[in-house]
Design an enzyme around this catalytic site. Structure first.
Site, PDB file in Angstrom:
ATOM      1  N   LEU A   1       3.125   4.515  -0.474  1.00  0.00           N
ATOM      2  CA  LEU A   1       4.240   4.863  -1.350  1.00  0.00           C
ATOM      3  C   LEU A   1       4.812   3.633  -2.034  1.00  0.00           C
ATOM      4  CD1 LEU A   1       6.159   7.427   0.923  1.00  0.00           C
ATOM      5  CD2 LEU A   1       4.418   7.902  -0.814  1.00  0.00           C
TER       6      LEU A   1
ATOM      7  N   THR B   1      -1.267   9.060   1.660  1.00  0.00           N
ATOM      8  CA  THR B   1      -1.241   7.605   1.796  1.00  0.00           C
ATOM      9  C   THR B   1      -2.502   7.172   2.545  1.00  0.00           C
ATOM     10  OG1 THR B   1      -0.008   7.793   3.871  1.00  0.00           O
ATOM     11  CG2 THR B   1       1.285   7.573   1.838  1.00  0.00           C
TER      12      THR B   1
ATOM     13  N   ASP C   1       9.245 -10.334   6.817  1.00  0.00           N
ATOM     14  CA  ASP C   1       9.372  -9.488   7.996  1.00  0.00           C
ATOM     15  C   ASP C   1      10.750  -8.852   7.913  1.00  0.00           C
ATOM     16  OD1 ASP C   1       9.859  -8.379  10.493  1.00  0.00           O
ATOM     17  OD2 ASP C   1       9.060 -10.079  11.621  1.00  0.00           O
ATOM     18  N   VAL C   2      10.791  -7.551   7.639  1.00  0.00           N
ATOM     19  CA  VAL C   2      12.079  -6.902   7.375  1.00  0.00           C
ATOM     20  C   VAL C   2      13.003  -6.902   8.578  1.00  0.00           C
ATOM     21  CG1 VAL C   2      11.155  -5.458   5.533  1.00  0.00           C
ATOM     22  CG2 VAL C   2      11.179  -4.581   7.884  1.00  0.00           C
TER      23      VAL C   2
ATOM     24  N   SER D   1       0.849  -1.199   0.000  1.00  0.00           N
ATOM     25  CA  SER D   1       0.000   0.000   0.000  1.00  0.00           C
ATOM     26  C   SER D   1       0.881   1.244   0.000  1.00  0.00           C
ATOM     27  CB  SER D   1      -0.921   0.017   1.232  1.00  0.00           C
ATOM     28  OG  SER D   1      -0.164   0.108   2.420  1.00  0.00           O
TER      29      SER D   1
ATOM     30  N   CYS E   1      10.294   0.876   1.408  1.00  0.00           N
ATOM     31  CA  CYS E   1       9.195   1.731   1.855  1.00  0.00           C
ATOM     32  C   CYS E   1       8.509   1.208   3.116  1.00  0.00           C
ATOM     33  CB  CYS E   1       8.160   1.878   0.745  1.00  0.00           C
ATOM     34  SG  CYS E   1       8.734   2.721  -0.734  1.00  0.00           S
TER      35      CYS E   1
ATOM     36  N   TYR F   1       9.950   7.799  15.740  1.00  0.00           N
ATOM     37  CA  TYR F   1       9.862   7.860  14.282  1.00  0.00           C
ATOM     38  C   TYR F   1      10.959   8.756  13.711  1.00  0.00           C
ATOM     39  CZ  TYR F   1       7.838   8.650   9.631  1.00  0.00           C
ATOM     40  OH  TYR F   1       7.633   8.740   8.278  1.00  0.00           O
TER      41      TYR F   1
ATOM     42  N   PHE G   1       2.127  13.033   2.709  1.00  0.00           N
ATOM     43  CA  PHE G   1       1.614  12.414   1.494  1.00  0.00           C
ATOM     44  C   PHE G   1       0.243  11.787   1.722  1.00  0.00           C
ATOM     45  CE2 PHE G   1       5.535  13.352  -0.357  1.00  0.00           C
ATOM     46  CZ  PHE G   1       5.504  13.027  -1.710  1.00  0.00           C
TER      47      PHE G   1
ATOM     48  N   LYS H   1      14.070   7.692  11.147  1.00  0.00           N
ATOM     49  CA  LYS H   1      14.264   8.309   9.840  1.00  0.00           C
ATOM     50  C   LYS H   1      15.565   9.112   9.795  1.00  0.00           C
ATOM     51  CE  LYS H   1      10.570   6.620   7.989  1.00  0.00           C
ATOM     52  NZ  LYS H   1      10.648   5.628   6.897  1.00  0.00           N
TER      53      LYS H   1
END
Length: 253
Positions: free
Chosen positions: A18, A194, A58-59, A16, A85, A159, A192, A163
């Site tokens: 980006l 999203t 799962d990253v 979903s 993403c 967050y 954005f 980033k």
């Protein structure tokens, strides 16, 4: 690097937002695309709709990513494009109502947004290094940062830190991979449209859009995809974070 049937790509968080937009752009240009996402139902639906491959991953888990990449490579060949993403953005202050920030929540945000991005990028680069060079490139990695990595708001401490880590890793990763002819870039989006934001009431969306300087609106995920395409195709873009934010500078709250 051109984007066509000879440039396999992997996109994390492609179910979903980006990630889905950039995956759709790559498919439209003819690239074989593997969507890596932890959300199986939406991941499969998104992949099927655009003719992509879905690989559950799962990253935050090394073996999970390795297995997903192997499936993608067995199907499409070694990827030349990797776009990260996958991410989450829960809100919590350093101290709130007399309680410290939940350390488990902090760890989850860092694990998914920062460690997960590095996990996929590192494993992808290891495979890309064996590619034959196409022009000056063996591969291109694009990671997703955020304007919050520069000016995080109240309640964004975890967050923003995650980033900010992606921003800080961009140049040294590009330097690490220079001899392998693999470029590394990051995009720092602003606000954005999203699914997370478009699910909010319209007046909330309008107030957020009003904070953007010009054009005064939410960013279109297709604009993220367009910038990703430009990065892939421009061999002199490397080791840099590009803000995509309509001149937005985040306020305190």
């Amino acid at each position: 690097m051109k984007i066509d049937s000879t440039t396999p790509a992997v996109v994390t968080g492609g179910a979903s937002g980006l990630g889905a937009s950039v995956a759709a752009m790559l498919r439209h240009r003819g690239a074989p695309v593997a969507i890596l996402d932890v959300s199986e139902d939406s991941g499969k639906a998104t992949a099927n709709a655009m003719g992509a491959l879905f690989c559950r991953a799962d990253v935050t888990r090394s073996q999970s990513v390795a297995s997903a990449l192997q499936v993608a490579r067995d199907t499409h060949g070694q990827e030349r494009i990797c776009i990260n993403c996958a991410g989450i953005a829960p809100a919590a202050k350093t101290v709130s109502r007399g309680l410290p920030h939940d350390l488990a929540l902090w760890s989850q945000v860092i694990d998914i947004n920062l460690t997960g991005t590095f996990n996929v990028a590192s494993q992808s680069a290891c495979g890309m290094a064996n590619n034959l060079a196409e022009g000056e490139d063996r591969g291109v990695i694009i990671n997703t940062a955020s304007v919050a990595g520069y000016e995080g708001q109240m309640g964004q401490v975890a967050y923003a830190a995650s980033k900010g880590g992606i921003i800080g890793a961009t140049l040294p990763m590009a330097r690490d991979l220079a001899k392998a002819n693999i470029r590394v870039m990051a995009i720092a989006p602003g606000i954005f449209a999203t699914p997370m934001l478009t699910a909010m009431p319209q007046d909330v969306q309008d107030s957020l859009a009003a904070t953007v300087v010009n054009p005064q609106r939410l960013g279109d995920p297709d604009e993220y995809a367009s910038l990703a395409a430009s990065i892939i195709e421009n061999p002199y873009l490397n080791g840099t974070v590009i803000r995509l934010d309509g001149a937005l500078r985040m306020a305190v709250r």
